[in-house]
Scaffold this active site. Structure first.
Site, PDB file in Angstrom:
ATOM      1  N   LEU A 107      21.796 -27.455  -2.977  1.00 36.21           N
ATOM      2  CA  LEU A 107      20.497 -26.990  -2.772  1.00 36.21           C
ATOM      3  C   LEU A 107      20.290 -25.400  -2.924  1.00 36.21           C
ATOM      4  O   LEU A 107      19.586 -24.859  -2.079  1.00 36.21           O
ATOM      5  CB  LEU A 107      20.191 -27.582  -1.613  1.00 36.21           C
ATOM      6  CG  LEU A 107      19.631 -28.938  -1.543  1.00 36.21           C
ATOM      7  CD1 LEU A 107      19.107 -29.403  -0.231  1.00 36.21           C
ATOM      8  CD2 LEU A 107      18.530 -29.309  -2.691  1.00 36.21           C
ATOM      9  N   GLU A 157       0.905  -1.220   0.280  1.00 37.65           N
ATOM     10  CA  GLU A 157       0.062   0.067   0.058  1.00 37.65           C
ATOM     11  C   GLU A 157       0.843   1.138   0.108  1.00 37.65           C
ATOM     12  O   GLU A 157       0.761   2.122  -0.672  1.00 37.65           O
ATOM     13  CB  GLU A 157      -0.943   0.100   1.374  1.00 37.65           C
ATOM     14  CG  GLU A 157      -1.748  -1.165   1.298  1.00 37.65           C
ATOM     15  CD  GLU A 157      -1.253  -2.355   2.161  1.00 37.65           C
ATOM     16  OE1 GLU A 157      -2.252  -2.960   2.676  1.00 37.65           O
ATOM     17  OE2 GLU A 157      -0.064  -2.645   1.901  1.00 37.65           O
TER      18      GLU A 157
END
Length: 359
Positions: free
Chosen positions: A197, A46
């Site tokens: 990973l 916002e």
């Protein structure tokens, strides 16, 4: 609201542990401002959207999640909306966070701002599924990632598996990693594959600001290692991304700051406790990349929300390794799934399937 959802997706790589929210400001039938959640400690959607507006007075604000009404690292978004003099706020979802949970909408109404709720709520809930689950149960969405052949095999008996699926499937896996808070694997996979990973930037297929956002917050790598067998030389401990090694309480810490302990049960580490630990540390999206034993353990405990399966048009035969080490004596004992999405990635299929809860 659909435009606000497009904005929200721009923050999916970096907003965690905050929800990735999108916001659009409209005035005189034209969009005058757009924004999405910045990294933790940065501005919310916002505030970003309002800052792009020259004159937001009496405008309508579309936001995918209820504006916050509490002080965290930033001030309340409702104050920013009230101070900007907007005339209406249209929200998709109520925020289940106890610090918000209806208070944001109520404060806007009390300030004389018209509020409409529930617009595109299903789409927004899908976008924020991990955050919503963490607020409701204490840990985020758990997705089990599997790459397999058409006959459901993940590797040859020798362990050979590179590459079952094609380049587009591997690209999608990297994007799934980048959007995850943590990636869980087991000590068996670490010892067998010496996996890193990490998010591989050259395989993301992204450029410019989108690539920068995807690399901004590497997911934490979590190794489940009951008896502390992770070698100090393991690639999963590299400095490229944070790592957490979880062991039983009686094990010596591997490295200070990389270690947590959870209860050891007859079947190994308490998986539910592990998820609670990760939830308490803000993990919204939990990606499980493991061998068939750990995959089966999570499935049997009912802790997998979705399976993310990349399936190649290839047959590997009955001696190859299965998706999960599951054995059922009767058909009724099988784990029931529901397809959520099936799509093509080059010559491969990407299947998203949800575990159907028992009544």
């Amino acid at each position: 609201m659909e435009q606000a959802l497009v904005e929200a997706r721009k923050g999916r790589f970096w907003a965690s542990p905050n929800p990735h929210v999108g916001c659009v400001v409209v005035k005189d039938n034209a969009i005058i401002g757009k924004g999405f959640t910045q990294p933790a400690g940065g501005a919310h959607a916002e505030v970003m959207a309002l800052s792009a507006c020259a004159s937001p007075e009496d405008a309508t604000v579309y936001v995918t999640l209820e504006p916050c009404a509490h002080h965290g690292r930033t001030g309340p978004c409702v104050d920013a909306l009230i101070n900007a003099g907007v005339g209406r706020v249209v929200g998709a979802l109520e925020d289940p966070n106890p610090s918000v949970s209806g208070q944001g909408y109520n404060r806007l109404r009390s300030a004389g701002i018209d509020v409409t709720q529930g617009v595109c709520s299903e789409a927004a809930a899908r976008e924020l599924k991990g955050f919503l689950l963490r607020m409701e149960r204490g840990w985020g969405r758990v997705r089990l990632k599997l790459g397999c052949s058409l006959d459901g095999r993940t590797a040859m008996a020798s362990g050979e598996s590179q590459w079952i699926t094609g380049a587009l499937a591997r690209q999608d896996v990297q994007r799934q990693r980048a959007a995850s808070s943590v990636i869980i694997t087991g000590i068996g996979t670490v010892l067998a594959d010496d996996c890193s990973l990490t998010v591989r930037s050259d395989e993301l297929g992204l450029e410019g600001v989108e690539l920068a956002r995807a690399l901004h917050r590497p997911p934490t790598r979590v190794v489940l290692d009951s008896y502390g067998r992770t070698p100090n030389s393991a690639r999963v401990l590299s400095a490229e991304a944070p790592t957490l090694v979880i062991t039983a309480p009686d094990q010596q810490p591997l490295t200070e700051g990389l270690h947590r302990t959870v209860r050891l049960t007859r079947d190994g580490l308490d998986l539910r406790d592990i998820l609670k630990v990760l939830g308490s540390e803000g993990a919204n999206e939990i990606l499980l990349e493991s061998g068939p034993s750990l995959a089966a353990a999570f499935l049997k405990e009912g802790l997998v929300d979705e399976l993310l399966i990349y399936q190649a048009p290839l047959l590997l035969g009955s001696s190859a390794r299965p998706l999960a080490d599951l054995a059922f004596s009767e058909l009724k004992d099988g784990i029931q799934l529901a397809y959520r999405e099936v799509s093509r990635l080059g010559s491969d299929l990407r299947i998203i399937a949800a575990v159907v809860e028992e009544n």
